[in-house]
Scaffold this motif. Structure first.
Motif, PDB file in Angstrom:
ATOM      1  N   SER A   1      -1.478 -20.193 -45.027  1.00 24.94           N
ATOM      2  CA  SER A   1      -1.793 -18.851 -45.495  1.00 24.94           C
ATOM      3  C   SER A   1      -2.901 -18.287 -44.616  1.00 24.94           C
ATOM      4  N   MET A   2      -2.854 -16.981 -44.406  1.00 24.40           N
ATOM      5  CA  MET A   2      -3.858 -16.356 -43.536  1.00 24.40           C
ATOM      6  C   MET A   2      -4.569 -15.180 -44.194  1.00 24.40           C
ATOM      7  N   GLN A   3      -4.128 -14.733 -45.350  1.00 30.77           N
ATOM      8  CA  GLN A   3      -4.752 -13.554 -45.942  1.00 30.77           C
ATOM      9  C   GLN A   3      -4.598 -13.546 -47.454  1.00 30.77           C
ATOM     10  N   SER A   4      -5.609 -13.002 -48.116  1.00 30.11           N
ATOM     11  CA  SER A   4      -5.525 -12.688 -49.539  1.00 30.11           C
ATOM     12  C   SER A   4      -6.043 -11.274 -49.738  1.00 30.11           C
ATOM     13  N   MET A   5      -5.536 -10.602 -50.756  1.00 35.23           N
ATOM     14  CA  MET A   5      -5.970  -9.249 -51.091  1.00 35.23           C
ATOM     15  C   MET A   5      -6.056  -9.126 -52.605  1.00 35.23           C
ATOM     16  N   LEU A   6      -7.177  -8.621 -53.075  1.00 33.63           N
ATOM     17  CA  LEU A   6      -7.392  -8.419 -54.511  1.00 33.63           C
ATOM     18  C   LEU A   6      -7.335  -6.929 -54.787  1.00 33.63           C
ATOM     19  N   PHE A   7      -6.280  -6.507 -55.473  1.00 33.90           N
ATOM     20  CA  PHE A   7      -6.094  -5.095 -55.797  1.00 33.90           C
ATOM     21  C   PHE A   7      -6.676  -4.795 -57.180  1.00 33.90           C
ATOM     22  N   ILE A   8      -7.466  -3.714 -57.232  1.00 32.49           N
ATOM     23  CA  ILE A   8      -8.092  -3.304 -58.492  1.00 32.49           C
ATOM     24  C   ILE A   8      -7.827  -1.809 -58.629  1.00 32.49           C
ATOM     25  N   LYS A   9      -6.641  -1.470 -59.080  1.00 31.00           N
ATOM     26  CA  LYS A   9      -6.221  -0.063 -59.092  1.00 31.00           C
ATOM     27  C   LYS A   9      -6.431   0.513 -60.487  1.00 31.00           C
ATOM     28  N   SER A  10      -7.537   1.207 -60.676  1.00 35.70           N
ATOM     29  CA  SER A  10      -7.810   1.838 -61.964  1.00 35.70           C
ATOM     30  C   SER A  10      -7.090   3.180 -62.039  1.00 35.70           C
ATOM     31  N   GLU A  11      -7.154   3.815 -63.198  1.00 38.37           N
ATOM     32  CA  GLU A  11      -6.438   5.071 -63.407  1.00 38.37           C
ATOM     33  C   GLU A  11      -6.832   6.114 -62.352  1.00 38.37           C
ATOM     34  N   GLY A  12      -5.828   6.786 -61.806  1.00 43.64           N
ATOM     35  CA  GLY A  12      -6.054   7.830 -60.819  1.00 43.64           C
ATOM     36  C   GLY A  12      -6.132   7.350 -59.384  1.00 43.64           C
ATOM     37  N   ARG A  13      -6.215   6.042 -59.157  1.00 40.06           N
ATOM     38  CA  ARG A  13      -6.346   5.538 -57.794  1.00 40.06           C
ATOM     39  C   ARG A  13      -4.980   5.501 -57.106  1.00 40.06           C
ATOM     40  N   PRO A  14      -4.958   5.644 -55.780  1.00 43.96           N
ATOM     41  CA  PRO A  14      -3.684   5.796 -55.065  1.00 43.96           C
ATOM     42  C   PRO A  14      -2.934   4.488 -54.883  1.00 43.96           C
ATOM     43  N   GLY A  15      -1.679   4.649 -54.479  1.00 39.02           N
ATOM     44  CA  GLY A  15      -0.851   3.509 -54.109  1.00 39.02           C
ATOM     45  C   GLY A  15      -0.825   3.354 -52.600  1.00 39.02           C
ATOM     46  N   GLN A  16       0.255   2.764 -52.097  1.00 38.35           N
ATOM     47  CA  GLN A  16       0.411   2.529 -50.664  1.00 38.35           C
ATOM     48  C   GLN A  16       1.820   2.944 -50.271  1.00 38.35           C
TER      49      GLN A  16
ATOM     50  N   ASP B   1      -0.615  12.345 -44.833  1.00 36.27           N
ATOM     51  CA  ASP B   1      -1.632  13.022 -45.642  1.00 36.27           C
ATOM     52  C   ASP B   1      -1.202  13.120 -47.094  1.00 36.27           C
ATOM     53  N   ASP B   2      -0.347  12.208 -47.531  1.00 36.31           N
ATOM     54  CA  ASP B   2       0.156  12.215 -48.902  1.00 36.31           C
ATOM     55  C   ASP B   2      -0.941  11.688 -49.827  1.00 36.31           C
TER      56      ASP B   2
ATOM     57  N   ARG C   1      -0.894  10.660 -52.701  1.00 37.23           N
ATOM     58  CA  ARG C   1      -0.487   9.577 -53.593  1.00 37.23           C
ATOM     59  C   ARG C   1      -0.829   8.205 -53.036  1.00 37.23           C
ATOM     60  N   TYR C   2      -1.091   8.149 -51.709  1.00 35.16           N
ATOM     61  CA  TYR C   2      -1.235   6.860 -51.050  1.00 35.16           C
ATOM     62  C   TYR C   2      -2.602   6.711 -50.399  1.00 35.16           C
ATOM     63  N   ASP C   3      -2.984   5.447 -50.155  1.00 32.36           N
ATOM     64  CA  ASP C   3      -4.245   5.173 -49.462  1.00 32.36           C
ATOM     65  C   ASP C   3      -4.086   5.449 -47.962  1.00 32.36           C
ATOM     66  N   CYS C   4      -5.029   4.995 -47.174  1.00 31.22           N
ATOM     67  CA  CYS C   4      -5.086   5.351 -45.758  1.00 31.22           C
ATOM     68  C   CYS C   4      -4.111   4.579 -44.881  1.00 31.22           C
ATOM     69  N   THR C   5      -3.416   3.595 -45.435  1.00 31.76           N
ATOM     70  CA  THR C   5      -2.488   2.809 -44.634  1.00 31.76           C
ATOM     71  C   THR C   5      -1.343   3.677 -44.117  1.00 31.76           C
ATOM     72  N   VAL C   6      -0.901   3.429 -42.884  1.00 31.73           N
ATOM     73  CA  VAL C   6       0.204   4.201 -42.304  1.00 31.73           C
ATOM     74  C   VAL C   6       1.479   3.980 -43.108  1.00 31.73           C
ATOM     75  N   GLU C   7       2.447   4.901 -42.935  1.00 27.47           N
ATOM     76  CA  GLU C   7       3.724   4.791 -43.632  1.00 27.47           C
ATOM     77  C   GLU C   7       4.841   4.508 -42.638  1.00 27.47           C
ATOM     78  N   SER C   8       5.805   3.693 -43.062  1.00 24.37           N
ATOM     79  CA  SER C   8       7.008   3.453 -42.278  1.00 24.37           C
ATOM     80  C   SER C   8       7.976   4.609 -42.486  1.00 24.37           C
ATOM     81  N   TYR C   9       8.786   4.887 -41.469  1.00 33.69           N
ATOM     82  CA  TYR C   9       9.785   5.958 -41.573  1.00 33.69           C
ATOM     83  C   TYR C   9      10.962   5.622 -40.670  1.00 33.69           C
ATOM     84  N   GLY C  10      12.035   6.419 -40.776  1.00 32.34           N
ATOM     85  CA  GLY C  10      13.195   6.231 -39.925  1.00 32.34           C
ATOM     86  C   GLY C  10      14.115   5.113 -40.368  1.00 32.34           C
ATOM     87  N   PHE C  11      13.982   4.641 -41.600  1.00 34.54           N
ATOM     88  CA  PHE C  11      14.849   3.565 -42.082  1.00 34.54           C
ATOM     89  C   PHE C  11      16.034   4.154 -42.854  1.00 34.54           C
TER      90      PHE C  11
END
Length: 296
Positions: free
Chosen positions: A113-128, A180-181, A183-193
């Motif tokens: 394993s190389m990574q862990s992520m702890l998500f704490i998404k309270s009300e109103g916080r964006p998705g990805q 610039d959506d 609904r989402y955090d700063c992570t880039v979005e995939s497209y063209g699928f």
């Protein structure tokens, strides 16, 4: 989607012979009730300690004061990277047999394993936005697999994951772009699928259940639209120990085929590259979530 409809993605009794075939077909499976209620409660309590800074520094975080309530402190965070470097409990969970045993069936007997992520998404916080994990964490053998552990009941309302079943099978990494959506955090979005939102499946799970999914599977999450509460989750990434991990540029004098990131945790079997040793490269940090803008 109802729990009954989602049952086809959860192998009965977690039978390992059925798990691999379903994972190959759909790109994901659900391990229902993999963690006990006691284990989940322990991880939730540890989440509070991490957010309060009691277990070590988190790059980009604001220290909690003695008068700050636990809820106020947790709501400052959306995602903390590398909590297993702060918490022995989070590290033990990365090695949890109920998760590692199915992963050895999917990936192979030697597992790191190389990574862990702890998500704490309270009300109103964006998705990805839609993305593929393998775009961020490249493996040479396409073995990247995530284990997404629900620490709260994950529902459509509070921002559960959505997946595009079968989108991993072509083995194609789709292009990505800034967006610039709100609904989402700063992570880039995939497209063209070649899929639409109509093909997407919401993965609603009870706390303690685990979603295993392929690194090429397209997935996203939406904001927590609940009036109060969290959608907390612990996500760990795994891969075959036989595969090099070209997550950073190779050292001078080596070509890209030899690049191998060694800030890893061996969780099963043997590491054929153990002669290289293990390095401490990454430190716990927070993920930008649009509050204050995105650093681009």
């Amino acid at each position: 989607m109802t729990a009954r409809a989602l049952n086809r993605y959860a192998p009965a009794g977690h039978r390992l012979d059925d798990l691999r075939s379903r994972f190959d077909q759909d790109g994901f499976v659900i391990l229902e009730s993999a963690l006990t209620r006691e284990e989940v409660d322990g991880l939730l309590a540890e989440t509070v300690r991490i957010c309060r800074g009691e277990l070590g520094d988190i790059q980009g975080s604001v220290p909690a004061g003695p008068r700050d309530g636990d809820d106020d402190v947790m709501r400052r965070f959306l995602c903390i990277h590398y909590p297993h470097k702060l918490s022995a409990l989070m590290l033990d969970t990365m090695r949890h047999p109920a998760i590692v045993e199915p992963l050895t069936e999917i990936i192979g007997p030697n597992l790191k394993s190389m990574q862990s992520m702890l998500f704490i998404k309270s009300e109103g916080r964006p998705g990805q936005a839609w993305h593929q994990d393998e775009m961020f964490i490249p493996t040479r053998d396409r073995s990247l697999t995530a284990a997404w552990i629900a620490l709260d009941d994950a529902t459509v309302e509070n921002g559960c994951l959505w997946v595009l079943p079968g989108s991993h099978r072509r083995g194609v990494l789709y292009p990505n772009r800034d967006h610039d959506d709100p609904r989402y955090d700063c992570t880039v979005e995939s497209y063209g699928f070649p899929y639409s939102d109509a093909d997407a499946v919401p993965v609603e799970m009870a706390a303690g259940s685990v979603l295993l999914f392929n690194g090429y599977l397209l997935h996203k999450s939406l904001p927590n639209t609940g009036r109060h509460g969290y959608r907390r989750a612990l996500a760990n990434h795994y891969m075959s120990a036989e595969s090099l991990l070209p997550w950073t540029r190779p050292e001078e004098g080596r070509n890209m085929a030899q690049a191998d990131f060694r800030d890893i945790v061996l969780v099963a079997g043997r590491d054929p590259y153990e002669y290289k040793g293990v390095e401490e490269v990454r430190s716990p940090r927070i993920r930008p979530d649009r509050e204050g803008g995105c650093d681009r």
